[in-house]
Design a protein around this motif. Structure first.
Motif, mmCIF file in Angstrom:
data_model
loop_
_atom_site.group_PDB
_atom_site.id
_atom_site.type_symbol
_atom_site.label_atom_id
_atom_site.label_comp_id
_atom_site.label_asym_id
_atom_site.label_seq_id
_atom_site.Cartn_x
_atom_site.Cartn_y
_atom_site.Cartn_z
ATOM 1 N N ASP A 10 38.332 41.051 56.806
ATOM 2 C CA ASP A 10 36.982 41.201 57.941
ATOM 3 C C ASP A 10 38.115 42.585 58.731
ATOM 4 N N ASP A 11 38.984 42.290 58.947
ATOM 5 C CA ASP A 11 39.817 42.448 60.573
ATOM 6 C C ASP A 11 41.494 42.454 59.607
ATOM 7 N N PRO A 12 41.932 43.384 59.092
ATOM 8 C CA PRO A 12 43.181 43.829 58.330
ATOM 9 C C PRO A 12 44.368 44.158 59.945
ATOM 10 N N ASP A 13 43.397 44.510 61.107
ATOM 11 C CA ASP A 13 44.812 45.240 61.794
ATOM 12 C C ASP A 13 45.711 44.150 61.972
ATOM 13 N N PRO A 14 45.208 43.041 63.383
ATOM 14 C CA PRO A 14 45.764 42.377 63.247
ATOM 15 C C PRO A 14 47.526 41.583 62.814
ATOM 16 N N TYR A 15 47.157 41.784 61.135
ATOM 17 C CA TYR A 15 48.125 41.291 60.004
ATOM 18 C C TYR A 15 49.073 42.843 60.118
ATOM 19 N N LEU A 16 48.731 43.771 60.066
ATOM 20 C CA LEU A 16 49.071 45.004 60.025
ATOM 21 C C LEU A 16 50.224 45.156 60.893
ATOM 22 N N ASP A 17 49.797 44.246 61.834
ATOM 23 C CA ASP A 17 50.038 44.378 63.945
ATOM 24 C C ASP A 17 51.575 43.882 63.905
ATOM 25 N N ALA A 18 51.316 42.775 62.933
ATOM 26 C CA ALA A 18 52.176 41.590 62.623
ATOM 27 C C ALA A 18 53.383 42.276 61.340
ATOM 28 N N GLY A 19 53.535 42.715 60.510
ATOM 29 C CA GLY A 19 53.899 43.562 59.772
ATOM 30 C C GLY A 19 53.818 43.467 58.687
ATOM 31 N N ALA A 20 52.752 42.994 57.858
ATOM 32 C CA ALA A 20 51.765 43.447 56.483
ATOM 33 C C ALA A 20 52.272 44.456 56.528
ATOM 34 N N GLU A 21 52.862 44.869 55.037
ATOM 35 C CA GLU A 21 52.652 46.230 54.418
ATOM 36 C C GLU A 21 51.571 46.035 53.703
ATOM 37 N N VAL A 22 50.565 45.399 52.829
ATOM 38 C CA VAL A 22 48.762 46.012 52.622
ATOM 39 C C VAL A 22 48.425 44.807 52.396
ATOM 40 N N VAL A 23 47.890 45.288 53.011
ATOM 41 C CA VAL A 23 46.365 44.445 53.216
ATOM 42 C C VAL A 23 45.188 44.159 52.179
ATOM 43 N N LEU A 24 45.410 43.102 51.286
ATOM 44 C CA LEU A 24 43.951 43.341 49.827
ATOM 45 C C LEU A 24 42.403 43.550 50.706
ATOM 46 N N ILE A 25 42.271 44.010 49.681
ATOM 47 C CA ILE A 25 40.103 44.049 50.563
ATOM 48 C C ILE A 25 39.210 43.167 49.111
ATOM 49 N N GLY A 26 39.156 42.108 49.693
ATOM 50 C CA GLY A 26 38.018 41.101 49.050
ATOM 51 C C GLY A 26 39.493 40.568 48.191
ATOM 52 N N GLU A 27 39.005 39.980 47.106
ATOM 53 C CA GLU A 27 39.946 38.986 45.976
ATOM 54 C C GLU A 27 41.398 39.942 45.814
ATOM 55 N N GLY A 28 40.882 41.340 45.424
ATOM 56 C CA GLY A 28 42.069 42.464 45.371
ATOM 57 C C GLY A 28 42.907 41.594 43.908
ATOM 58 N N LEU A 29 43.101 41.111 43.006
ATOM 59 C CA LEU A 29 43.457 40.804 41.796
ATOM 60 C C LEU A 29 44.518 42.349 41.225
ATOM 61 N N ASP A 30 42.916 43.470 40.894
ATOM 62 C CA ASP A 30 44.258 44.554 40.050
ATOM 63 C C ASP A 30 45.249 45.178 40.965
ATOM 64 N N ALA A 31 44.989 45.360 42.337
ATOM 65 C CA ALA A 31 45.662 45.666 43.379
ATOM 66 C C ALA A 31 47.092 44.637 43.183
ATOM 67 N N LEU A 32 46.560 43.676 43.403
ATOM 68 C CA LEU A 32 47.855 43.061 43.988
ATOM 69 C C LEU A 32 49.715 43.140 42.656
ATOM 70 N N HIS A 33 48.311 42.808 41.454
ATOM 71 C CA HIS A 33 48.904 43.180 40.605
ATOM 72 C C HIS A 33 49.623 44.854 40.136
ATOM 73 N N ALA A 34 49.018 45.543 40.647
ATOM 74 C CA ALA A 34 49.244 47.215 40.754
ATOM 75 C C ALA A 34 50.468 46.592 41.501
ATOM 76 N N LEU A 35 50.421 46.726 42.907
ATOM 77 C CA LEU A 35 51.603 46.569 44.141
ATOM 78 C C LEU A 35 53.133 45.732 43.336
ATOM 79 N N LEU A 36 52.870 44.782 43.037
ATOM 80 C CA LEU A 36 54.357 43.676 42.356
ATOM 81 C C LEU A 36 54.365 44.635 40.859
ATOM 82 N N ALA A 37 53.797 45.573 40.535
ATOM 83 C CA ALA A 37 54.834 46.297 39.166
ATOM 84 C C ALA A 37 55.180 47.527 39.739
ATOM 85 N N ARG A 38 55.220 48.163 40.776
ATOM 86 C CA ARG A 38 55.810 48.341 41.032
ATOM 87 C C ARG A 38 57.208 48.116 42.345
ATOM 88 N N LEU A 39 56.677 47.653 43.026
ATOM 89 C CA LEU A 39 57.747 46.677 43.693
ATOM 90 C C LEU A 39 58.853 46.132 42.719
#
Length: 557
Positions: free
Chosen positions: A115-144
């Protein structure tokens, strides 16, 4: 492969009401993700905030494991996480900042960051997943895994369902892969592969290998197709129970209640369209598991972790009587399951559904009653009737199933006569228990759109006992809290459960307590004008055919 610390930020100790209740449950969605990430070959540790003392415990785990990546993945099944409580947001941001100070890459997911990613990005999060975000999460971890020091723009290139920052600008990508609200495109470090596999089977969520099918955008309440069960799978593949200190949970439950309960889920999401219900994770979809897979998981828990009871965290359990009947039959074929508690809707409790729930071992069913006023139910787009509440309560009670009502006070336009109707509902339906809240406008809901102009600096409750009115309802927070307390007392007396100090005998004490309650109601309602606000809004009305259409759709399913 990466070393990854996966956790969540719901601290029971930071929520006084829930800490006193002492009914903690492990973070089911977090454990599902931990199992999936581990199945991809990564080294996984868990931070379970539920029974932690505070964020210092998280920092100690950071020092001990020195993870390359931290994933804060909130428990999307936990209604307390869905409430987006302010105190937990502060804790999450402290955890994000601590992880970044130690050089870990940080990904965040949950209702509040969606709903509101900015506080988390302000704290230092590099990526916020929208919704369940499982596909994006796996892709990000594979790239890392391929390039641990990849820059954020390269890490996120061509991925959808994420929020990140480029040069101080917040970039939100939704929809099809590659769509973006920013213009500067970069080269991705690596492709976004499919989910990993165990013995040739893709690892998705609990109970099957078939990805959920998205429903159409039409307001249908039909569930999606359930996945095919996999008899060879065990819950440890899907939920990382081995990472949980089950003994600590057992000790808390036994000490407070003399029994031990664990949680499960037979489905994801809800396809109904109540105006106040936020759905940032699964949207307007109901995704059931195969009932045989759910039964197999319950039997596994019974044999290996030995709870006395199961709480089904589904927004709606079962949906159809045929599903529950198959679940009951699967349990019966293996000697029976465990007593369990569910959440459901009044219009789903047919005679066949009530029979199936009884046969499956349902101990208690919580119904979203919301109000005893049909006028308010229609304004909420609830799609149920007051009469259905009475019928559902009777049907379940006749089969020995306890019934709880969730009640919501202060909805936009609710008047004194509507509150009287809710009090009357509790008096006549006589639920075994109630949970009472005030209307809570969360982003992304029609209700929030109606009242957002009235919202001030306070946009979220600090904890689950807050119950502050954040918009201009008819009455003040103080009045609704007093009304709530009297409703609870009314239910306790109906169950014969409220002692009276100084009473001389059982019948006499109950009689005195009821007389005292009548006086308290009289005093509160006699002074109700003192608690009125300046609000003069009425329940928003829509064309009759729209309201009726919502009700007919719900009643037909």
């Amino acid at each position: 492969m990466l070393s990854i610390l996966i956790g969540h930020s719901y601290f029971l100790r930071f929520d006084p009401k829930q800490f006193e209740r002492a009914k903690p449950y492990p973070p089911l969605a977090t454990l599902q993700v931990a199992a999936q990430v581990r199945a991809a070959g990564h080294e996984v540790a868990l931070f379970d905030a539920m029974l932690a003392e505070g964020t210092a415990d998280f920092e100690a785990l950071l020092r001990a494991h020195a993870p390359q990546a931290v994933v804060l993945y909130e428990d999307n099944y936990n209604y307390l996480s869905k409430m987006c409580l302010g105190r937990m947001r502060v804790a999450a941001c402290e955890m994000v900042a601590a992880a970044r100070r130690r050089g870990a890459r940080v990904i965040v997911a949950g209702s509040d960051p969606s709903d509101d990613p900015d506080p988390y990005l302000d704290a230092g999060a590099e990526v916020v997943l929208i919704g369940e975000g499982l596909d994006a999460l796996h892709a990000l971890l594979a790239r890392l895994d391929g390039e641990p020091n990849a820059a954020v723009p390269a890490l996120c290139d061509d991925l959808s369902g994420i929020v990140f920052r480029i040069g101080g600008r917040t970039v939100r990508r939704t929809g099809d892969p590659g769509t973006t609200s920013a213009t500067n495109r970069t080269t991705a470090v690596g492709p976004a592969p499919a989910w990993p596999a165990i013995n040739g089977r893709p690892v998705v969520w609990l109970g099957g290998d078939q990805a959920p099918r998205t429903t159409s955008s039409s307001p249908s309440n039909e569930p999606t197709t359930e996945p095919t069960p996999e008899p060879s799978r065990t819950p440890i593949h899907d939920v990382a129970w081995d990472l949980v200190d089950v003994g600590r949970y057992r000790a808390v439950w036994q000490r407070a209640h003399g029994r031990f309960s664990l949680n499960m889920a037979g489905s994801k999401g809800c396809s109904f369209r109540c105006a106040w219900c936020a759905k940032p994770i699964w949207g307007n979809r109901y995704q059931p598991r195969a009932p045989e897979a759910v039964a197999a998981e319950m039997l596994w828990l019974k044999r290996h972790l030995a709870p006395d009871h199961v709480w089904f965290a589904d927004d709606i359990f079962g949906f159809r009587a045929e599903w529950v009947r198959r679940f009951a039959d699967a349990l019966a074929g293996e000697g029976g399951g465990l007593p369990f508690t569910i959440q459901t809707r009044a219009d789903l409790i047919t005679e066949a559904m009530a029979d199936a729930l009884r046969d499956a071992g349902c101990h208690e069913a919580w119904i979203g009653a919301e109000s005893g006023s049909q006028r308010v139910l229609d304004a909420m787009h609830k799609g149920t009737t007051v009469e259905e509440l009475h019928v559902a309560r009777r049907r379940l009670g006749e089969r020995g199933i306890r019934v709880g009502f969730f009640i919501q006070l202060g909805y936009l336009g609710e008047e004194l006569e509507d509150l009287h109707a809710t009090r009357a509902l509790i008096e006549t339906a006589r639920p075994d228990d109630i949970g009472v809240s005030v209307s809570y406008p969360l982003p992304g809901t029609p209700f929030h759109e109606q009242v957002k102009a009235q919202l001030g600096a306070k946009t979220h409750w600090e904890d689950s006992g807050d119950l502050a009115m954040m918009f201009q309802g008819r009455y003040t927070t103080e009045f609704y809290r007093a009304f709530r307390n009297l409703l609870h007392r009314q239910v306790a007396l109906a169950q014969g459960g409220e002692p009276v100090i100084g009473a001389t005998g059982g019948l006499e004490s109950l009689r005195h307590a009821r007389s005292r309650l009548r006086r308290q109601w009289s005093v509160l309602l006699g002074r109700e004008r003192r608690y009125r606000t300046s609000a003069s809004a009425e329940v928003p009305q829509e064309p009759a055919q729209v309201r009726g259409g919502v009700a007919r759709v719900a009643a037909a399913t």
